[in-house]
Design a protein around this motif. Structure first.
Motif, PDB file in Angstrom:
ATOM      1  N   ARG A  34      -9.286  12.142  -0.679  1.00  0.00           N
ATOM      2  CA  ARG A  34      -8.264  11.136  -0.392  1.00  0.00           C
ATOM      3  C   ARG A  34      -6.875  11.605  -0.783  1.00  0.00           C
ATOM      4  NH1 ARG A  34     -11.386   5.476  -1.821  1.00  0.00           N
ATOM      5  NH2 ARG A  34     -12.259   5.293   0.256  1.00  0.00           N
ATOM      6  N   LEU A  47       0.192   1.222 -11.114  1.00  0.00           N
ATOM      7  CA  LEU A  47       0.157   0.878  -9.696  1.00  0.00           C
ATOM      8  C   LEU A  47      -1.302   0.744  -9.250  1.00  0.00           C
ATOM      9  CD1 LEU A  47       2.714   2.535  -7.336  1.00  0.00           C
ATOM     10  CD2 LEU A  47       1.057   0.809  -6.704  1.00  0.00           C
ATOM     11  N   PHE A  62      -0.461  -0.752   0.062  1.00  0.00           N
ATOM     12  CA  PHE A  62      -0.555  -1.570  -1.156  1.00  0.00           C
ATOM     13  C   PHE A  62       0.744  -2.343  -1.317  1.00  0.00           C
ATOM     14  CE2 PHE A  62       2.297   0.871  -3.854  1.00  0.00           C
ATOM     15  CZ  PHE A  62       2.283   2.122  -3.251  1.00  0.00           C
ATOM     16  N   ASP A  99      -6.865   7.210   3.168  1.00  0.00           N
ATOM     17  CA  ASP A  99      -7.993   6.407   2.695  1.00  0.00           C
ATOM     18  C   ASP A  99      -9.220   6.777   3.525  1.00  0.00           C
ATOM     19  OD1 ASP A  99      -9.664   4.583   1.573  1.00  0.00           O
ATOM     20  OD2 ASP A  99      -8.372   2.842   1.900  1.00  0.00           O
ATOM     21  N   LEU A 113      -3.060   4.506  -9.279  1.00  0.00           N
ATOM     22  CA  LEU A 113      -2.414   5.812  -9.173  1.00  0.00           C
ATOM     23  C   LEU A 113      -2.021   6.216 -10.592  1.00  0.00           C
ATOM     24  CD1 LEU A 113      -0.229   5.279  -6.002  1.00  0.00           C
ATOM     25  CD2 LEU A 113      -2.285   6.655  -6.196  1.00  0.00           C
ATOM     26  N   PRO A 136       2.142  -4.099 -15.671  1.00  0.00           N
ATOM     27  CA  PRO A 136       2.453  -3.968 -14.244  1.00  0.00           C
ATOM     28  C   PRO A 136       2.993  -2.604 -13.835  1.00  0.00           C
ATOM     29  CG  PRO A 136       4.105  -5.319 -15.346  1.00  0.00           C
ATOM     30  CD  PRO A 136       3.041  -5.046 -16.357  1.00  0.00           C
ATOM     31  N   GLU A 137       3.293  -1.703 -14.775  1.00  0.00           N
ATOM     32  CA  GLU A 137       3.725  -0.351 -14.375  1.00  0.00           C
ATOM     33  C   GLU A 137       2.583   0.463 -13.788  1.00  0.00           C
ATOM     34  OE1 GLU A 137       5.810   2.197 -17.063  1.00  0.00           O
ATOM     35  OE2 GLU A 137       7.426   0.743 -17.247  1.00  0.00           O
ATOM     36  N   PHE A 151       2.651   8.513 -10.826  1.00  0.00           N
ATOM     37  CA  PHE A 151       3.179   7.294 -10.207  1.00  0.00           C
ATOM     38  C   PHE A 151       3.322   6.184 -11.240  1.00  0.00           C
ATOM     39  CE2 PHE A 151       1.097   9.669  -6.913  1.00  0.00           C
ATOM     40  CZ  PHE A 151       1.923   9.522  -5.822  1.00  0.00           C
ATOM     41  N   PHE A 188      -4.354  -0.749  -6.582  1.00  0.00           N
ATOM     42  CA  PHE A 188      -4.586  -1.135  -5.190  1.00  0.00           C
ATOM     43  C   PHE A 188      -6.075  -1.122  -4.916  1.00  0.00           C
ATOM     44  CE2 PHE A 188      -5.721   3.000  -3.463  1.00  0.00           C
ATOM     45  CZ  PHE A 188      -5.165   3.862  -4.388  1.00  0.00           C
ATOM     46  N   GLN A 189      -6.428  -1.595  -3.718  1.00  0.00           N
ATOM     47  CA  GLN A 189      -7.827  -1.544  -3.304  1.00  0.00           C
ATOM     48  C   GLN A 189      -7.947  -0.621  -2.108  1.00  0.00           C
ATOM     49  OE1 GLN A 189      -9.140  -5.637  -2.719  1.00  0.00           O
ATOM     50  NE2 GLN A 189      -9.968  -5.556  -4.794  1.00  0.00           N
ATOM     51  N   ASP A 190      -9.050   0.131  -2.044  1.00  0.00           N
ATOM     52  CA  ASP A 190      -9.249   0.993  -0.881  1.00  0.00           C
ATOM     53  C   ASP A 190      -9.879   0.170   0.250  1.00  0.00           C
ATOM     54  OD1 ASP A 190     -11.914   0.717  -1.413  1.00  0.00           O
ATOM     55  OD2 ASP A 190     -12.347   2.851  -1.559  1.00  0.00           O
ATOM     56  N   ARG A 191     -10.219   0.841   1.364  1.00  0.00           N
ATOM     57  CA  ARG A 191     -10.736   0.128   2.532  1.00  0.00           C
ATOM     58  C   ARG A 191     -12.076  -0.556   2.251  1.00  0.00           C
ATOM     59  NH1 ARG A 191     -10.719   4.930   6.610  1.00  0.00           N
ATOM     60  NH2 ARG A 191     -11.909   3.650   8.019  1.00  0.00           N
ATOM     61  N   HIS A 192     -12.770  -0.097   1.191  1.00  0.00           N
ATOM     62  CA  HIS A 192     -14.026  -0.749   0.820  1.00  0.00           C
ATOM     63  C   HIS A 192     -13.801  -1.823  -0.251  1.00  0.00           C
ATOM     64  CE1 HIS A 192     -15.751   2.530   3.057  1.00  0.00           C
ATOM     65  NE2 HIS A 192     -15.332   3.424   2.207  1.00  0.00           N
ATOM     66  N   ARG A 197     -12.600  -1.488  -3.208  1.00  0.00           N
ATOM     67  CA  ARG A 197     -12.845  -1.035  -4.572  1.00  0.00           C
ATOM     68  C   ARG A 197     -11.497  -0.856  -5.262  1.00  0.00           C
ATOM     69  NH1 ARG A 197     -17.228   3.261  -2.576  1.00  0.00           N
ATOM     70  NH2 ARG A 197     -15.329   4.034  -1.621  1.00  0.00           N
ATOM     71  N   ARG A 222       4.878  -4.383  -7.589  1.00  0.00           N
ATOM     72  CA  ARG A 222       4.916  -5.551  -8.476  1.00  0.00           C
ATOM     73  C   ARG A 222       5.785  -6.679  -7.930  1.00  0.00           C
ATOM     74  NH1 ARG A 222       6.864  -2.653 -13.707  1.00  0.00           N
ATOM     75  NH2 ARG A 222       7.268  -4.659 -14.619  1.00  0.00           N
TER      76      ARG A 222
END
Lengths: 486, 486
Positions: free
Chosen positions: A75, B16, A18, A63, B28, B13-14, B61, B18-22, B24, A21
């Motif tokens: 995961r 965190l 990932f 992942d 965190l 923005p604190e 996180f 992300f996108q997984d391999r699919h 989605r 910021r």
């Protein structure tokens, strides 16, 4: 650090990447060779500091393409990971063996039935690795073993050997097989065993667009072995519908080796087939009575498949058995894979800089819990091995709120047991006895003690072990003796 | 779940993401109200199950804009978080108080000097919250307190009041101030106190492009208070160079309130200034002797600033003191913020569905360790409070490898202490005594015992407490008595 070691590019989509910021690239650690090697290269400067082991118990992330079975394949999971550093391979070997012994003692103390098996080093790398598998029918991994010669390996690792060819007895003929697509449909339609049918799989080649792999109909392609062939692209990639037709000129589902104009590699077992059935390269027909040398050139043969039950053991030659296992530990001799790329060196006893030898060792803590339950349960719930049980004993008072006497007795017993260092779960919910018994069984606490007015009148407590079917009436001192003995 | 609660958009923005391999969307967890409320709405159905507390000790996180000071402000940290559920606000209030008491006992047992202060609920939300601060000069947070009236709050939370205005005595004049930009430069150039200067800050408005905020030169804008003004956009956004000029027609760095054609809000303290210095809205000049009402309209005034030492306490009016603190715990009365949006309800005693009241309670475990060190150290290293020390005592044998007698003695002592439940660190590195003493001090182990041939001859062990400067020669029984007493 992941770029230094090369794994930023090697690891594949299981590495959870990932951006923060500030749009800087990050990953969540699936394993920590890089971080620990970085510590080692900063902390270690002399052979006098070796051998050394660093370890942590900590969250890991992967992942997973398909998380499933609760904490069995998730995961986010907890891992105990250790990393050892050595002056040379001999010291690594000794350290690896000590860790292997320690792991063996750990899983023995957990009361689990397990096997140590040879394994593929996969994304971690290195020269030698072994897995610790808890045996359970629901296990995701297949383990091949032979008790007589002590061979045991992850199925994907077991080498298979060339067989002996039988002579041709049938003539090659083309038969109509309308609508037949799979090996099973073919075997059913022609009333032959799948082991008499030959599958032709088209995969991407390393230099040519396609390579054809031949396997016996009842055998399974092993992607690691196949990708190890120099003519085959690594990692293995099966060709899809349109690619098959573009590479071979044959509609997908019809491909066979006779007259096929692309490179062919046969699995050893396929290479020793005679009078077999295979695709004709035409829709809705197959060839039968096919034989190598007579009907098509003898292709090069190699080990391309997973072993099956009954295949000879690579150690002694006796037949292999197959069991299902859950991988709970994995130990690796990494050698210099990380220390070389990341420059982790020390001065040896002659004052010369020497690259560290490294081992790594993991226990999947979250998964141990799941594996222990898979191996130890009945229709009523969990049966915890004593060393893993969250509580040693559950106390179930009957009619707690209505009997001050029961209340006093259960509190006294709770204190007496706790003082002996016994972990006690007191079910003070005051529900129906049946509901409390069922929950105690479901949770799998090894020992159950029922405290009731009637028992107190008789001076006894009602005891039952989780896997026993009958109660015993025990005095408090007899109960204490029983619990502290176990 | 984060979309259900609304925090997916609110958190900023604190969080965190992300996108997984699919592909989605994932985040965190920086805190776990959503996950726990989801468990609560599935597990809780009746008021009989209340009140209840769920807790975990686990990795959190946050995408900190500037991670710093080691584990003090890091993106990954360990938190103990607990969440309580209640039938109503009265039960929440009682549960909150019990948790507050428990936290107080926890930090007392840790041997830390701390204060409980009123706090802003921030991204967690809710109606009431308090922070537990370990007092340390290096602390990132400022705490305002008055010991006489027991008031204590995070500085950003302290309300300030309108002051009394002085009469105008000077005439307004324009003075040349070539190159002067900051308040400090202005005060130095004109030889006046910064408290006689007025700052004009342009921020984005809620309905208009800009709002001007007036503050005394020695005061600090409080972004939470400013954003709470209805005319000001929330969250607060300062206008930058070109935006300032576009909104006011004035070059940045010259803005002053006289003749300024945009809405103005003055901080209470700024509103009571007289004969002050401010920007002239022209480059390289300022106005002095400026007075409200006479030279410009009296603007609306509000509480826009951080309190300072000497400001009156909101409780008793005595002067506030300011201390630095490190936030190690935070407790919240969330009310129905999460249970309402996520539909967490139970049936009450009349059989009616009722939304749960919720509290949440966190201890930053990683940061407690850092804070304990900030509060307890000297030039030689850490001085662990006994309850936090990783080991109770460090044993330092002198010339270990050369003296079998020292070796036996230190091993016996190690075993004797361990059997008493004392956690022992044995420094068996066989280095120079000075190096071992320095490391023991650096690590901060509370008790140090030196075992030497000479001491054994005299029948004594050399003992020193970490914060003591002198050694004592003790018999083994006296040492044991000392260690088991403390």
């Amino acid at each position: 650090m992941w770029k230094e070691s090369g794994r930023w590019n090697e690891f594949g989509p299981e590495l959870l990447r990932f951006q923060d910021r500030h749009e800087r690239a990050f990953c969540l650690g699936p394993t920590h060779e890089e971080v620990i090697t970085d510590i080692a290269r900063r902390e270690l400067s002399s052979y006098r500091q070796l051998p050394v082991n660093y370890y942590q118990i900590q969250t890991k992330f992967r992942d997973e393409i398909r998380p499933r079975f609760g904490v069995m394949r998730s995961r986010e999971f907890i891992m105990k990971d250790a990393y050892s550093f050595h002056i040379d391979e001999a010291s690594l070997d000794a350290g690896y063996q000590r860790m292997r012994d320690a792991y063996t003692r750990i899983f023995e103390r957990m009361g689990l039935k397990f096997r140590i098996v040879l394994a593929d080093s996969g994304a971690i790398g290195g020269s030698r690795s072994e897995e610790f598998h808890v045996l359970a029918d629901s296990g995701e991994d297949a383990i091949a073993y032979n008790d007589a010669d002590h061979y045991a390996a992850n199925l994907e690792m077991v080498p298979t050997r060339p067989g002996r060819s039988a002579p041709a007895t049938e003539a090659m003929t083309e038969v109509a097989t309308p609508g037949v697509r799979t090996i099973q449909e073919l075997a059913d339609f022609l009333a032959v065993e799948p082991s008499r049918c030959l599958k032709t799989l088209l995969v991407a080649g390393s230099e040519q667009p396609a390579v054809a792999l031949l396997l016996r109909g009842d055998h399974e392609l092993n992607p690691i072995k196949a990708a190890a062939q120099s003519a085959v692209a690594s990692p293995l990639r099966m060709l899809r519908g349109a690619e098959v037709e573009a590479a071979s000129g044959v509609p997908p589902g019809c491909v066979g080796p006779v007259g096929l104009d692309i490179p062919i590699i046969a699995d050893h077992a396929a290479a020793s087939m005679a009078d077999f059935v295979c695709g004709s390269n035409r829709l809705d027909s197959h060839l039968r009575g096919v034989n190598f040398e007579r009907d098509l050139a003898i292709p090069p043969s190699a080990d391309l498949r997973n072993a099956t039950a009954g295949d000879p053991s690579p150690e002694g030659g006796g037949p292999l058995s197959i069991a299902r296992g859950i991988e709970v530990g994995h130990i690796f001799q990494l050698g210099t894979k990380y220390s070389e790329s990341m420059g982790a060196t020390v001065l040896n006893d002659t004052g010369t800089e020497q690259t560290l030898a490294m081992g790594c060792y993991g226990i999947g803590i979250t998964r141990v819990v799941a594996a222990a339950i898979e191996q130890n349960h009945d229709e009523r719930g969990i049966i915890w091995p004593a060393s893993l049980a969250p509580f040693d004993v559950v106390l179930i008072p009957i009619k707690l709120s209505k009997s001050p006497r029961v209340q006093t007795a259960v509190e006294d017993l709770h204190n007496a047991l706790t003082q002996q260092g016994i972990a006690v779960l007191l079910d003070d919910r005051d529900q129906r006895p049946g509901a409390m018994f069922a929950d105690a069984d479901l949770l799998g606490i090894p020992h159950r003690v029922v405290i009731s007015q009637r028992g107190l009148d008789a001076g006894t407590l009602e005891y039952k072990g989780r896997s026993e079917s009958d109660n015993q009436n025990l005095s408090e001192s007899a109960l204490l003796a029983l619990l502290t003995a176990g």
